[in-house]
Design an enzyme around this catalytic site. Structure first.
Site, PDB file in Angstrom:
ATOM      1  N   HIS A 279       0.815  -1.218   0.000  1.00  0.00           N
ATOM      2  CA  HIS A 279       0.000   0.000   0.000  1.00  0.00           C
ATOM      3  C   HIS A 279       0.849   1.270   0.000  1.00  0.00           C
ATOM      4  O   HIS A 279       0.288   2.368   0.061  1.00  0.00           O
ATOM      5  CB  HIS A 279      -0.923   0.002   1.222  1.00  0.00           C
ATOM      6  CG  HIS A 279      -1.834  -1.189   1.287  1.00  0.00           C
ATOM      7  ND1 HIS A 279      -2.960  -1.312   0.500  1.00  0.00           N
ATOM      8  CD2 HIS A 279      -1.761  -2.332   2.020  1.00  0.00           C
ATOM      9  CE1 HIS A 279      -3.555  -2.475   0.759  1.00  0.00           C
ATOM     10  NE2 HIS A 279      -2.844  -3.116   1.674  1.00  0.00           N
ATOM     11  N   ARG A 280       2.174   1.106  -0.072  1.00  0.00           N
ATOM     12  CA  ARG A 280       3.021   2.288  -0.065  1.00  0.00           C
ATOM     13  C   ARG A 280       2.742   3.174  -1.270  1.00  0.00           C
ATOM     14  O   ARG A 280       2.761   4.403  -1.172  1.00  0.00           O
ATOM     15  CB  ARG A 280       4.498   1.895  -0.002  1.00  0.00           C
ATOM     16  CG  ARG A 280       5.425   3.097   0.090  1.00  0.00           C
ATOM     17  CD  ARG A 280       6.884   2.708   0.283  1.00  0.00           C
ATOM     18  NE  ARG A 280       7.158   2.360   1.672  1.00  0.00           N
ATOM     19  CZ  ARG A 280       7.514   1.162   2.090  1.00  0.00           C
ATOM     20  NH1 ARG A 280       7.634   0.176   1.223  1.00  0.00           N
ATOM     21  NH2 ARG A 280       7.762   0.931   3.364  1.00  0.00           N
ATOM     22  N   ALA A 281       2.489   2.571  -2.428  1.00  0.00           N
ATOM     23  CA  ALA A 281       2.234   3.361  -3.635  1.00  0.00           C
ATOM     24  C   ALA A 281       1.005   4.250  -3.463  1.00  0.00           C
ATOM     25  O   ALA A 281       1.006   5.419  -3.883  1.00  0.00           O
ATOM     26  CB  ALA A 281       2.058   2.433  -4.836  1.00  0.00           C
TER      27      ALA A 281
END
Length: 656
Positions: A279-281
């Site tokens: 979920h970093r993007a």
């Protein structure tokens, strides 16, 4: 006197690069920038120029880490102790760009024992490293893909937590380490480990400018800067000042801007449709879109802002198999943007920032579970053992091969693992902790002004180890003999498959083909799947069989690899039937091939000869080459990529 920096606003082209850097200047929480491209494309110039447009920062006067006096939660232990006695003294200074050289040691990066303080006062004290200098600044790593694994690990820990924790040589210390991480790399020199790749918030693929008018402007501005840096800087001062003011204003408004649910859903849809892991993007895209909107003069984030930053956020995160064509990632991104917004084509704003060729991270290594069945002609069915012509040499090979192999470093790089007494003529790399321990028991017998008195016999050297990679060169018969096309295709597939995990093992793979009157290096040793795909698109075959030329050319390539890194483990994989009908300078082909094989043995090149003779009872020519070269010999009546790959992985130590 500090070196004059090229004005940031004067950099020609590379708008995506400048945009990515400014976005991080507005919100450092985005996570930095990875810049991929060839040398000479203004990567380093842009990074260093960024510091000149960043507003000065307020620091605690005298703090070794540049702590922020307005943020009590981020103060180091020294500033916290000083704060108990009253308000902290303040000072202003420019933002620093701290270089992390590829050759840096772990001590220089994270910090170590202050030996001068220990000797004078007999007390343990911490000497800060580059992570301390980079706090609240820019940590710049040129050729970040060539950084040693142990440095990458330390960098990841600090980047993730914002704190550098050091426990070594009897010292435990921690200090703030919040920085904008900027790395540059040439993809042809190898890929990044996935753990580090994902840490970069944004990624830009920088290309050489093709427009002649812009190239002329590059030359004009560079010459003007070199002739009179001060005058050139004054000419662009107003543009840089305006950019600095926009950064300051964007920072002031940053916390007041919120993304509505529709925009958050747009971001999530784009990432999900591209199969982005984690979920970093999503989080980075939300922050980047906000920063981009503010520096564009907008106080509200719109879908156009999201689509504008999406290529920067996703260029290095889109999953792609190593056998995909290079043009796919950009097309997939455009399609995802259009689908997420419900339109056939994305906005013009997006097209302006989409790099011409968006790269991607290589997929993690895929291990093959099937065992390769190798049968010597005439042997009974079932798994047949490889033929070892030199058992002692074979054991040596296995001891140095493999992904977990570590070797003693002799150039001062690598992880410090133990110590030994300094030997006459050896390289000096003092292990201060071991040296002080060796001297401790003799202090009552010695006199001197220092708290700790040292003698030459106390000195201990650090023993450092580093991961050893292999350079594997396939030397393949591409002559007009039967099965040449199959051999070349099998070798190509094996090369690409080995490269999938090469960046993790620090391996490099190359391909030499011999045909006609000589041999060609189709692929110089590399760790890049993308480069291999590009170089190996066409595989010419036909002509005579200059085996000696192929062996000599492969030897030259491997010797060059040794010069580049003397600790590399060289491997030659010869795929041939052993027959040679073209010699060197008019010589006899078979005799010259044996002479070349003898050179390979003398240079201690680890070699595998894969005999492709299809005639029953054949194979004596290739077996003779293997005997002279001191090589492992394997006969395959049918050459395919699975069999070839299985042999190489087994012998080089990459299987399992």
């Amino acid at each position: 006197m500090s070196r004059k920096r090229f004005p940031f606003s004067a950099i020609v082209g590379q708008e995506a690069l400048k945009t990515a850097l400014v976005i991080n200047a507005v919100d450092p929480r985005i996570g930095g920038v990875l810049i991929r491209g060839h040398k000479g494309t203004a990567k380093s110039t842009a990074v260093r120029a960024l510091a000149s447009v960043l507003p000065p920062i307020e620091v605690v006067d005298g703090c070794r880490y540049g702590c922020d006096p307005n943020d009590i939660s981020s103060l180091c232990s020294e500033c916290l102790a000083r704060a108990k006695d009253g308000p902290l003294p303040r000072a202003r200074r420019p933002v620093r760009v701290v270089d992390l050289p590829v050759s840096a040691t772990e001590d220089r990066l994270v910090g170590t024992l202050d030996i001068e303080h220990a000797l004078k006062h007999g007390e343990r004290a911490f000497e800060p490293g580059l992570l301390a200098e980079a706090n609240r600044g820019i940590l710049y790593v040129d050729e970040v893909n060539l950084l040693d694994d142990h440095l990458v690990d330390a960098l990841l820990d600090a980047a993730a937590s914002g704190v550098n924790v050091v426990e070594r040589e009897g010292v435990r210390h921690e200090h703030p380490a919040r920085f904008i991480l900027v790395g540059t790399m040439n993809p042809e020199e190898g890929e990044l480990r996935p753990q580090l790749l994902d840490r970069f918030g944004l990624c830009v693929d920088v290309e050489t400018i093709a427009d002649p008018a812009q190239r002329v402007e590059v030359m004009r501005r560079r010459r003007a800067f070199e002739d009179d840096p001060a005058s050139f800087a004054r000419e662009w001062a107003s543009a840089d000042d305006a950019l600095q003011r926009s950064i300051i204003e964007a920072r002031r408004l940053l916390d007041d801007v919120e993304l509505d649910d529709d925009l958050l859903f747009l971001i999530a849809s784009i990432c999900a449709s591209l199969g982005v892991e984690g979920h970093r993007a999503d989080l980075v895209m939300a922050r980047a879109a906000t920063a981009f909107a503010l520096i564009s003069g907008d106080h509200e984030v719109r879908p156009a802002h999201v689509k504008a930053v999406a290529p920067l956020v996703l260029a290095h995160r889109m999953r792609k198999t190593p056998f995909e064509d290079r043009e796919h990632p950009g097309d997939r991104l455009q399609q995802a943007l259009a689908q997420a917004d419900g339109h056939e084509q994305p906005d013009n704003d997006v097209r302006q920032l989409v790099p011409a060729e968006a790269g991607s991270a290589s997929e993690p290594e895929r291990e093959r579970a099937a065992r390769v069945r190798l049968r010597e002609a005439g042997a009974p069915d079932g798994d047949a053992p490889l033929l070892h012509l030199d058992e002692d040499l074979d054991r040596i090979r296995r001891s140095v091969a493999g992904r977990t192999q570590r070797s003693t470093s002799h150039d001062g790089t690598g992880r410090y693992t133990r110590s030994e007494p300094v030997r006459p003529g050896s390289r000096i790399d003092i292990a201060f902790d071991a040296t002080i321990r060796a001297a401790a028991s003799h202090q009552s017998e010695r006199e001197g002004e220092l708290a700790i008195k040292l003698e030459p016999s106390d000195l201990r050297n650090k023993i450092r180890t580093r991961r050893v990679g292999a350079s594997i060169v396939f030397c393949v018969d591409a002559s007009g003999s039967m099965g040449a096309s199959n051999r070349m295709e099998a070798a190509k597939a094996a090369v690409l498959e080995l490269l999938v995990g090469a960046y993790q093992r620090r391996d490099r793979v190359g391909l030499v083909a011999f045909r006609g009157e000589g041999a060609d290096v189709l692929l110089a040793p590399t760790a890049s799947v993308e480069l291999a795909q590009l170089k190996l698109r066409s595989l010419p075959v036909g002509g005579a069989t200059p085996l000696a030329h192929g062996l000599i050319r492969s030897l030259e390539v491997l010797e060059s690899e040794r010069k580049r890194n003397h600790e590399v483990v060289p491997w030659l994989v010869l795929v041939t039937d052993g027959r040679a009908n073209v010699g060197v300078n008019g010589g006899l082909g078979s005799e010259d091939a044996r002479a070349a094989a003898q050179q390979i043995r003398e240079r201690d090149i680890r070699t595998i000869v894969i005999d492709t003779t299809a005639v029953p009872g054949g194979g004596s020519a290739a077996r003779e080459i293997a005997r002279v070269a001191g090589a492992d010999y394997v006969r395959l009546t049918t050459v395919d990529s699975d069999s070839l790959l299985g042999i190489v992985k087994t012998r080089v130590g990459l299987a399992g």
